[in-house]
Motif scaffolding. Structure first.
Motif, PDB file in Angstrom:
ATOM      1  N   LEU A 498      27.665  13.089  46.137  1.00 26.49           N
ATOM      2  CA  LEU A 498      27.677  13.249  44.680  1.00 26.49           C
ATOM      3  C   LEU A 498      28.372  14.558  44.311  1.00 26.49           C
ATOM      4  CD1 LEU A 498      26.594  12.098  41.963  1.00 26.49           C
ATOM      5  CD2 LEU A 498      24.550  13.510  42.324  1.00 26.49           C
ATOM      6  N   ASP A 499      29.253  14.479  43.306  1.00 24.10           N
ATOM      7  CA  ASP A 499      29.872  15.681  42.725  1.00 24.10           C
ATOM      8  C   ASP A 499      29.032  16.109  41.532  1.00 24.10           C
ATOM      9  OD1 ASP A 499      32.012  15.839  44.501  1.00 24.10           O
ATOM     10  OD2 ASP A 499      33.188  14.385  43.359  1.00 24.10           O
ATOM     11  N   VAL A 500      28.449  17.283  41.634  1.00 21.85           N
ATOM     12  CA  VAL A 500      27.533  17.783  40.605  1.00 21.85           C
ATOM     13  C   VAL A 500      28.286  18.750  39.694  1.00 21.85           C
ATOM     14  CG1 VAL A 500      25.415  19.080  40.162  1.00 21.85           C
ATOM     15  CG2 VAL A 500      25.543  17.507  42.104  1.00 21.85           C
ATOM     16  N   SER A 501      28.190  18.514  38.382  1.00 19.96           N
ATOM     17  CA  SER A 501      28.818  19.405  37.406  1.00 19.96           C
ATOM     18  C   SER A 501      27.838  20.505  36.997  1.00 19.96           C
ATOM     19  CB  SER A 501      29.272  18.616  36.174  1.00 19.96           C
ATOM     20  OG  SER A 501      28.160  17.971  35.571  1.00 19.96           O
ATOM     21  N   ASP A 503      25.177  22.621  35.189  1.00 25.57           N
ATOM     22  CA  ASP A 503      23.964  22.305  34.411  1.00 25.57           C
ATOM     23  C   ASP A 503      23.517  20.849  34.549  1.00 25.57           C
ATOM     24  OD1 ASP A 503      23.986  24.935  33.443  1.00 25.57           O
ATOM     25  OD2 ASP A 503      25.267  24.381  31.758  1.00 25.57           O
ATOM     26  N   GLN A 504      24.130  20.101  35.472  1.00 29.20           N
ATOM     27  CA  GLN A 504      23.692  18.713  35.654  1.00 29.20           C
ATOM     28  C   GLN A 504      22.352  18.642  36.371  1.00 29.20           C
ATOM     29  OE1 GLN A 504      26.556  16.224  37.687  1.00 29.20           O
ATOM     30  NE2 GLN A 504      25.153  14.507  37.896  1.00 29.20           N
ATOM     31  N   VAL A 505      22.181  19.509  37.356  1.00 29.64           N
ATOM     32  CA  VAL A 505      20.930  19.559  38.118  1.00 29.64           C
ATOM     33  C   VAL A 505      20.391  20.983  38.026  1.00 29.64           C
ATOM     34  CG1 VAL A 505      19.846  19.248  40.373  1.00 29.64           C
ATOM     35  CG2 VAL A 505      21.743  17.767  39.689  1.00 29.64           C
ATOM     36  N   PRO A 510      27.519  23.938  40.605  1.00 32.50           N
ATOM     37  CA  PRO A 510      28.404  22.768  40.653  1.00 32.50           C
ATOM     38  C   PRO A 510      29.124  22.679  41.988  1.00 32.50           C
ATOM     39  CG  PRO A 510      29.313  24.502  39.250  1.00 32.50           C
ATOM     40  CD  PRO A 510      27.925  24.922  39.592  1.00 32.50           C
ATOM     41  N   HIS A 566      14.329  18.264  44.409  1.00 33.05           N
ATOM     42  CA  HIS A 566      13.796  17.841  43.113  1.00 33.05           C
ATOM     43  C   HIS A 566      12.864  16.665  43.314  1.00 33.05           C
ATOM     44  CE1 HIS A 566      15.514  20.173  39.836  1.00 33.05           C
ATOM     45  NE2 HIS A 566      16.580  20.343  40.609  1.00 33.05           N
ATOM     46  N   TYR A 580      19.237  17.902  47.811  1.00 32.73           N
ATOM     47  CA  TYR A 580      20.661  18.126  47.575  1.00 32.73           C
ATOM     48  C   TYR A 580      21.144  19.120  48.618  1.00 32.73           C
ATOM     49  CZ  TYR A 580      20.141  15.859  43.006  1.00 32.73           C
ATOM     50  OH  TYR A 580      19.901  14.957  42.002  1.00 32.73           O
TER      51      TYR A 580
END
Length: 728
Positions: A498-501, A503-505, A510, A566, A580
């Motif tokens: 997964l590519d996390v941007s 403030d996404q998680v 990111p 999480h 993650y």
């Protein structure tokens, strides 16, 4: 020429008026029959008698014997020529006040009307009705007295407009002295009087406004002398208007403010720009008041700089309020600072209390688990020592003691992972492959009553992790899921790249991550439980069923690996834990086969540096059984003495944390300088952040405590080929 020279010495703005007056006198003299051209010296001084008086005097002085008929005609022609060129309106009347002659300018004023139509008193119909009676009375009085007179009637111009006329009438006399009539000089002063009225009204309005204002106002000329002050200024200073114009405001200026204000004023006046200042002035009652003044330059009629217009406001109360507010703010800041200090102290005390509570909880939990483990180890060793002849019992008890010690090792690793103090040894690996390799053990942990499913992503899910810690974390999550899921339920392990941007998680930078999720269909958690799951030793399991370190270890492992853990859950809807882990672009590293501990084919002369005597005994025993020669030192100082001696050393095996101020990493560096090419092996159970950072940069291999003979043999065997190459 004398008159011309005299005019040249008169101010430019007054020359025209003087010339007109002179012309009027001359015309009056001509009309009276005086031969002005024969008496030039007489005409000039009479100019300064002014207006009608001059003309009257001239007419009286100019009386001569009656001229001959030809001379009279020549005089009349000369009079008309001068009169028609005059820049004023001229009128000549008879002894009864009726009209006899109008010059060209007067004829233009009345347009088509002829002198005949204005003969006698016919011209009175062109006088404003409101002015007729007073004008008639003035003329009658003049005719009766034969004296000069002035009048200011409103006359109707040819275009129908009423115009205000200033007229001066001078009597005419015959040579014999008999009254002959009047000659009058008239000026249209309509615009001038309107301008004067407007100026007067403007000045009156300005004074009314200025005197009604509560602020202080003044007008100054060049040189800063006041030419006007308003009523508020007079009331403040307690002086009359004349005194205010004579006295300087500096007399009322506070001594401490004088130099500053005068400097501002001087700079402003020199630049001819607006300037402002605040200063203290003494009021009439002796009280010092703060005034805020603003001065703006003003211009004269020709646009030239003429001085300043100024206003000032009493700001004493505002200054006091400002001072009070400043003091209140200071007091407020002091109280806020005190309150914040009290809050910080309270928070520190609360934090300390919670920390001590956590330490107590941690100590109790660790003591409980380690007491159980030590019970097994101590009991087993005691039985072995009491029954050395029973080989089967000795083997069974030894295996139990070893298993308990391994459990203690795992518990220690969990504590270090939770505190993020354990030195991880990450390597690039395929997370999917790790999960598949551990599937048999995981399925046995789940049991037959609960469905277990793997949903792994296609292709490799490459990440940099400590494989042992990952296996332990995944097993913890699966066991927790099993304990929360009843028979017939389901547990799923799935992976995803997964590519996390940004403030996404929460808590995650990111980037690219490998996500490992463990889902169960169990009872789920309440919001209160969910908020505490990552706290150490928090558990919902019955006593003796868990330490409460499982999820703490998972969270610590994830954070140390550069990721995050999480958890999502709801009562009756199951739980999902997501790990993650930072993704890696390189290929997985080839796994190193585990070597069973056997005696080495090459004898190494080992310098063992260990401050713990018990650990030193065990390590020396292992090395000797592996066929190596051992020299022991308790600290870096003893080790350096041995290295300075001539005794041969092939390998330095040193603990990282040691007393004496020199740790194992520093000792290794010193040893490499003393013995170039010396092999070094570092070992520790816990290093800490500072030493752990040094270990990350150290070029030597690291053996984690506790270790057994097999692990020690494999590490030495990995070192041996390079050493043989170097010494060949």
């Amino acid at each position: 020429m004398a008159f011309k020279r005299l005019l040249d010495r008169i101010a430019a703005r007054d020359r025209r008026l003087t010339a007109v007056a002179a012309g009027t006198c001359t015309l009056a003299a001509l009309a009276a029959g005086a031969l002005v051209q024969q008496t030039p010296a007489l005409a000039v001084p009479l100019v300064f008698l002014g207006g009608a008086g001059a003309a009257f005097a001239l007419s009286r002085l100019g009386q001569r014997p009656q001229p001959a008929v030809g001379e009279q005609r020549e005089s009349d022609a000369r009079f008309r020529l001068v009169a028609d060129d005059a820049p004023v309106m001229l009128w000549m009347g008879d002894a009864e006040g009726g009209g006899l002659y109008l010059n060209r300018m007067f004829r233009d004023f009345w347009g088509h009307r002829t002198p005949e139509s204005l003969a006698g008193m016919g011209w009175f119909e062109l006088v404003h009705p409101e002015d007729r009676e007073s004008l008639k009375a003035t003329i009658v009085a003049g005719v009766a007295s034969h004296a000069p007179f002035t009048m200011s009637p409103r006359l109707m111009r040819a275009d129908g407009q009423w115009r205000l006329i200033d007229a001066t009438a001078v009597p005419r006399f015959r040579p014999c002295g008999a009254f002959k009539g009047f000659i009058s000089v008239c000026h249209d002063v309509t615009e001038a009087r309107a301008a004067d009225a407007a100026r007067l009204e403007s000045e009156t309005r300005f004074r009314l406004i200025a005197d009604s204002a509560s602020v202080f106002m003044w007008v100054s000329e060049l040189g800063a002398r006041f030419v006007f002050v308003n009523r508020a200024y007079l009331d403040f200073a307690g002086v009359t208007y004349e005194e205010a114009l004579q006295k300087s405001f500096v007399e009322r200026l506070h001594p401490d403010d004088r130099d500053r204000v005068l400097g501002v004023q001087a700079a402003g006046m020199a630049s001819r720009k607006p300037f402002a200042f605040e200063a203290r002035f003494q009021r009439a009652d002796g009280e010092w008041r703060w005034l805020r003044a603003q001065a703006t330059p003003r211009k004269g009629p020709g646009g030239e700089h003429a001085g300043y217009v100024g206003v000032a406001v009493d700001v004493t109360e505002a200054k006091q309020a400002e001072s009070d507010l400043k003091r209140i703010n200071e007091l407020l800041e002091e109280r806020v600072a005190a309150a914040l200090a009290e809050k910080a102290d309270a928070e520190a005390a609360l934090f300390h209390a919670r920390k001590m509570e956590a330490v107590g909880q941690l100590t109790g939990g660790v003591a409980h688990d380690f007491n159980n483990l030590l019970t097994v180890v101590i009991g087993a060793l005691d039985m072995i020592l009491k029954h050395p002849e029973d080989g089967a019992k000795r083997r069974r008890l030894g295996e139990a003691a070893l298993a308990a010690a391994r459990r203690g090792e795992r518990l220690t690793h969990q504590l270090l992972a939770f505190s993020r103090r354990q030195a991880l040894r990450p390597e690039t690996c395929d997370v999917n492959a790790l999960i598949r390799d551990g599937e048999p053990l995981t399925r046995r942990a789940v049991g037959e009553a609960i469905a277990f499913d793997l949903r792994l992503s296609e292709g490799a899910a490459t990440a940099r992790v400590d494989t042992a810690q990952f296996d332990a974390a995944l097993l913890n999550l699966v066991v927790n899921a099993r304990d929360a899921t009843s028979a017939g339920g389901e547990i799923t392990v799935e992976t995803e790249r997964l590519d996390v941007s940004a403030d996404q998680v929460p808590e995650l930078a990111p980037g690219a991550y490998v996500v490992v999720r463990v889902r169960d269909s169990g009872v789920g958690m309440s919001a209160d439980v969910l908020s505490q799951v990552f706290e150490p030793f928090f558990t919902t399991k019955p006593a003796g069923k868990g330490t409460g370190l499982g999820l703490s270890q998972v969270y610590g492992f994830a954070r140390q690996s550069g990721g995050v853990a999480h958890l999502e859950s709801a009562e009756g809807r199951g739980t999902t834990v997501a790990l993650y882990l930072p993704a890696a672009e390189s290929q997985p590293e080839a796994a190193r086969p585990r070597t069973v501990g056997t005696p080495s084919t090459r004898v190494l002369r080992v310098l063992l540096v260990e401050d713990d005597p018990s650990v030193a005994v065990i390590a020396e025993t292992m090395l000797v059984e592996l066929g190596h020669a051992v020299m022991r030192a308790e600290n870096a100082e003893q080790a350096l003495k041995l290295l300075h001696a001539d005794r041969p050393v092939d390998l330095l095996l040193t603990d990282v944390i040691m007393p004496g101020g020199v740790n194992g990493v520093e000792l290794a560096r010193l040893a490499s300088v003393l013995r170039p090419g010396l092999a070094v092996l570092l070992s520790s159970g816990y290093a800490g952040e500072t030493v752990d950072a040094a270990l990350a940069e150290a070029p030597w291999p690291f053996l984690k405590k506790p270790y057994d003979a097999d692990e020690l043999a494999a590490t030495l065997q990995a070192l041996a080929p390079s050493r043989e190459t170097e010494t060949a």
